[in-house]
Design an enzyme around this catalytic site. Structure first.
Site, PDB file in Angstrom:
ATOM      1  N   ALA A  10       0.893  -1.373  -0.559  1.00 32.70           N
ATOM      2  CA  ALA A  10      -0.049  -0.036  -0.018  1.00 32.70           C
ATOM      3  C   ALA A  10       0.783   1.249  -0.037  1.00 32.70           C
ATOM      4  O   ALA A  10       0.373   2.174  -0.234  1.00 32.70           O
ATOM      5  CB  ALA A  10      -0.875   0.633   0.999  1.00 32.70           C
ATOM      6  N   SER A  11       1.933   0.963   0.230  1.00 31.19           N
ATOM      7  CA  SER A  11       2.920   2.336   0.272  1.00 31.19           C
ATOM      8  C   SER A  11       3.251   3.214  -0.984  1.00 31.19           C
ATOM      9  O   SER A  11       3.149   2.541  -2.305  1.00 31.19           O
ATOM     10  CB  SER A  11       4.716   2.301   0.799  1.00 31.19           C
ATOM     11  OG  SER A  11       5.892   3.002   0.416  1.00 31.19           O
TER      12      SER A  11
END
Length: 216
Positions: A10-11
């Site tokens: 998700a970064s």
């Protein structure tokens, strides 16, 4: 050659690296790092990256972190003629300028607004939101002059910026008061190959985690 990418799905910075690799056909061997569980502090990871952050790459024993540096490296080594990072000094300088804008202004003000809400369940801080909207206003102004953030072609700057901004979808942030920016984001989602797989899907999972965390 396959490059190992240590990442958290998700970064934003990790997703930016994945999008660049996709665009220039560099194979990545994805190695998940559970930041919340502290896997980045394991001795074997610290040996590669004493700063214990993601994304980090291992390219045949060459270790590199910081997403924008990684994106530039991948272009310079594997796609030196790519328009994503133009050779013309002035065009490249514009890309660099917007990468620095993303890192020092946009990503910074966004993080100050985002992290307390996502990880602590706090209400939006009016001052921090005002600072973020100022940064978005700068970007809106840039996009009134060019169709992409650093000119008239897709570049590393677009990829870095859209990776940053899309994180706010976890909080259902509404960008429609910035119409140029809103349209540009929609365009990025269509133009970048496999955008949904690399961005929407991990962000939806993270959004679900944030919501469940708030309900505890």
């Amino acid at each position: 050659m396959t490059v190992d990418l240590y990442h958290m799905a998700a970064s934003g910075p990790c997703r930016a690296v994945r999008m660049v690799a996709e665009l220039i056909s560099v194979n990545l061997n994805l190695k998940d790092v559970d930041i919340l569980a502290g896997e980045q502090n394991k001795p074997e990871f610290l040996k590669m990256n004493p700063q214990h952050c993601v994304p980090t790459i291992d390219d045949d024993g060459f270790y590199l972190w910081e997403s924008r540096a990684i994106m530039q490296y991948l272009i310079n080594k594997y796609a030196p003629d790519s328009s994503l990072y133009p050779k013309d000094p002035r065009q490249r300088a514009m890309v660099d300028m917007m990468l620095y804008f993303d890192m020092g202004t946009l990503y910074k003000t966004q993080g100050e607004l985002f992290y307390p809400q996502a990880f602590k369940g706090e209400a939006p801080d009016p001052e921090k939101e005002s600072n973020y909207k100022t940064a978005l206003g700068y970007l809106e102004t840039y996009l009134t002059k060019t169709s992409y953030v650093a000119g008239d072609k897709l570049t590393l700057a677009d990829i870095s910026v859209v990776a940053s901004l899309s994180m706010m979808e976890v909080l259902d942030y509404d960008f429609q008061s910035f119409p140029k920016l809103y349209s540009w984001m929609a365009k990025m989602k269509k133009e970048i190959p496999n955008y949904k797989t690399m961005n929407d899907e991990p962000l939806e999972k993270f959004k679900a985690w944030v919501k469940s965390n708030k309900n505890q």
